[in-house]
Design a protein around this motif. Sequence first.
Motif, PDB file in Angstrom:
ATOM      1  N   ARG A   1      -2.428  -2.970 -11.328  1.00 59.18           N
ATOM      2  CA  ARG A   1      -1.826  -4.358 -11.892  1.00 59.18           C
ATOM      3  C   ARG A   1      -0.454  -4.322 -12.007  1.00 59.18           C
ATOM      4  N   ALA A   2       0.209  -3.289 -12.409  1.00 64.16           N
ATOM      5  CA  ALA A   2       1.477  -3.194 -12.525  1.00 64.16           C
ATOM      6  C   ALA A   2       2.449  -3.027 -11.189  1.00 64.16           C
ATOM      7  N   ILE A   3       1.675  -2.574 -10.361  1.00 68.17           N
ATOM      8  CA  ILE A   3       2.269  -1.985  -9.102  1.00 68.17           C
ATOM      9  C   ILE A   3       2.212  -3.116  -8.007  1.00 68.17           C
ATOM     10  N   ALA A   4       1.146  -3.564  -7.520  1.00 63.31           N
ATOM     11  CA  ALA A   4       1.010  -4.500  -6.645  1.00 63.31           C
ATOM     12  C   ALA A   4      -0.485  -5.279  -6.892  1.00 63.31           C
ATOM     13  N   PRO A   5      -0.229  -6.226  -7.562  1.00 62.43           N
ATOM     14  CA  PRO A   5      -1.724  -6.735  -8.117  1.00 62.43           C
ATOM     15  C   PRO A   5      -2.383  -7.440  -7.031  1.00 62.43           C
TER      16      PRO A   5
ATOM     17  N   ASP B   1      -3.725   8.561  -2.747  1.00 61.98           N
ATOM     18  CA  ASP B   1      -4.290   9.038  -1.888  1.00 61.98           C
ATOM     19  C   ASP B   1      -5.200   8.073  -1.158  1.00 61.98           C
ATOM     20  N   ALA B   2      -5.972   7.057  -2.128  1.00 63.61           N
ATOM     21  CA  ALA B   2      -6.571   5.991  -1.587  1.00 63.61           C
ATOM     22  C   ALA B   2      -5.876   4.768  -0.939  1.00 63.61           C
ATOM     23  N   ALA B   3      -4.716   4.654  -1.342  1.00 62.33           N
ATOM     24  CA  ALA B   3      -3.999   3.607  -0.590  1.00 62.33           C
ATOM     25  C   ALA B   3      -3.311   3.961   0.486  1.00 62.33           C
ATOM     26  N   ALA B   4      -2.794   5.353   0.551  1.00 58.99           N
ATOM     27  CA  ALA B   4      -2.304   5.986   1.826  1.00 58.99           C
ATOM     28  C   ALA B   4      -3.669   5.837   2.897  1.00 58.99           C
ATOM     29  N   GLN B   5      -4.759   6.193   2.653  1.00 56.60           N
ATOM     30  CA  GLN B   5      -5.903   6.207   3.546  1.00 56.60           C
ATOM     31  C   GLN B   5      -6.050   4.657   3.839  1.00 56.60           C
ATOM     32  N   LEU B   6      -5.863   3.862   3.226  1.00 57.29           N
ATOM     33  CA  LEU B   6      -6.059   2.294   3.405  1.00 57.29           C
ATOM     34  C   LEU B   6      -5.166   1.940   4.157  1.00 57.29           C
ATOM     35  N   ALA B   7      -3.810   2.397   3.952  1.00 57.09           N
ATOM     36  CA  ALA B   7      -2.624   1.784   4.784  1.00 57.09           C
ATOM     37  C   ALA B   7      -2.998   2.277   6.232  1.00 57.09           C
ATOM     38  N   ARG B   8      -3.488   3.414   6.536  1.00 56.00           N
ATOM     39  CA  ARG B   8      -3.815   3.897   7.919  1.00 56.00           C
ATOM     40  C   ARG B   8      -4.620   3.132   8.664  1.00 56.00           C
ATOM     41  N   GLU B   9      -5.898   3.041   7.966  1.00 59.11           N
ATOM     42  CA  GLU B   9      -6.937   2.067   8.471  1.00 59.11           C
ATOM     43  C   GLU B   9      -6.399   0.890   8.734  1.00 59.11           C
ATOM     44  N   LEU B  10      -5.733   0.079   7.850  1.00 54.50           N
ATOM     45  CA  LEU B  10      -5.465  -1.280   8.073  1.00 54.50           C
ATOM     46  C   LEU B  10      -4.289  -1.360   9.186  1.00 54.50           C
ATOM     47  N   GLY B  11      -3.361  -0.340   8.992  1.00 52.21           N
ATOM     48  CA  GLY B  11      -2.378  -0.578  10.049  1.00 52.21           C
ATOM     49  C   GLY B  11      -2.745  -0.378  11.474  1.00 52.21           C
TER      50      GLY B  11
ATOM     51  N   LEU C   1       0.903  -1.213  -0.096  1.00 56.62           N
ATOM     52  CA  LEU C   1       0.051   0.142   0.113  1.00 56.62           C
ATOM     53  C   LEU C   1       0.703   1.315   0.003  1.00 56.62           C
ATOM     54  N   GLU C   2       2.022   1.222   0.807  1.00 53.86           N
ATOM     55  CA  GLU C   2       2.763   2.288   0.833  1.00 53.86           C
ATOM     56  C   GLU C   2       3.308   2.694  -0.503  1.00 53.86           C
ATOM     57  N   THR C   3       3.853   1.591  -1.166  1.00 53.32           N
ATOM     58  CA  THR C   3       4.395   1.510  -2.548  1.00 53.32           C
ATOM     59  C   THR C   3       3.180   2.238  -3.638  1.00 53.32           C
ATOM     60  N   ILE C   4       2.170   2.048  -3.510  1.00 56.03           N
ATOM     61  CA  ILE C   4       0.969   2.503  -4.295  1.00 56.03           C
ATOM     62  C   ILE C   4       0.950   3.988  -3.912  1.00 56.03           C
TER      63      ILE C   4
END
Length: 257
Positions: free
Chosen positions: A231-235, A100-110, A86-89
């Motif tokens: 797909r090309a980053i973290a499928p 922004d969506a990945a950063a938000q999701l990383a915070r919530e799952l973290g 998620l941080e890579t995305i």
Amino acid sequence: MTVRSTLLALALALTFHAHASSPIGVETAGHVRNPGAHTLPAGARLSAAALAAAPDAEAYMLGAALLRQRSLLPQTRLKAGLLFDLETIASQEDSPELADAAAQLARELGDLPVTGRESQLLDPRRLEASSAENRPSLEGDRLVYPGRPDTVQVVGAVVQPCRLKHQFTLDAQSYRSACPILPAASRDDLYIIQPDGKVEQLGVALWNRSAPMHLAPGAVIYVPLSATKIRAIAPDVNEDAVRFLATQVLDAPGVSY
């Protein structure tokens, strides 16, 4: 066989026998009549642990959870890999909405704990009747019996997580429609995590729409990030997120991580 190898084999056999015959310590919590530590005889099955817990009338059997020490390490690794992806995305400067969506999701799952949950039937009487489900108890097992919730959660690529009143007449797509999604969200599918930890992927677009699926109280709907965009980053990030969410446990009195 040499004397040394014979003695080694004998020592190993004695060690195994001593371990196999040792009592099993388990813990029970939540809506049970007998919370706390229990000692079970060697070879006891999960039905013995569930009967020792004695779930009361408030226990929500569909959400009962088995927490096992052996699953803590693999789930810790799963969470670490998920957050890394998620941080890579989130570092993708050419796609700010996805980042922004990945950063938000990383915070919530973290913020979610590693629980060690394994999907398992824990209704005492049903366990006794099912030899396939009635697996051996293990040292350190925790059995958690939550109360019955009255909501469904929508998480993932949403503006903010939603907790919606459970209604039997609503299907998964109806709940998702009530929770605004982010531009980076998939329009094609979503994932359902039922309270027992079982997962199902549903198509929601015109070209792949699944049959309506009704959710149990306490279910979680995960709105995935667009598969095309990741797909090309973290499928595998959506599947890993769902696997981790399936290890979470409904709220239960006296339970902490």
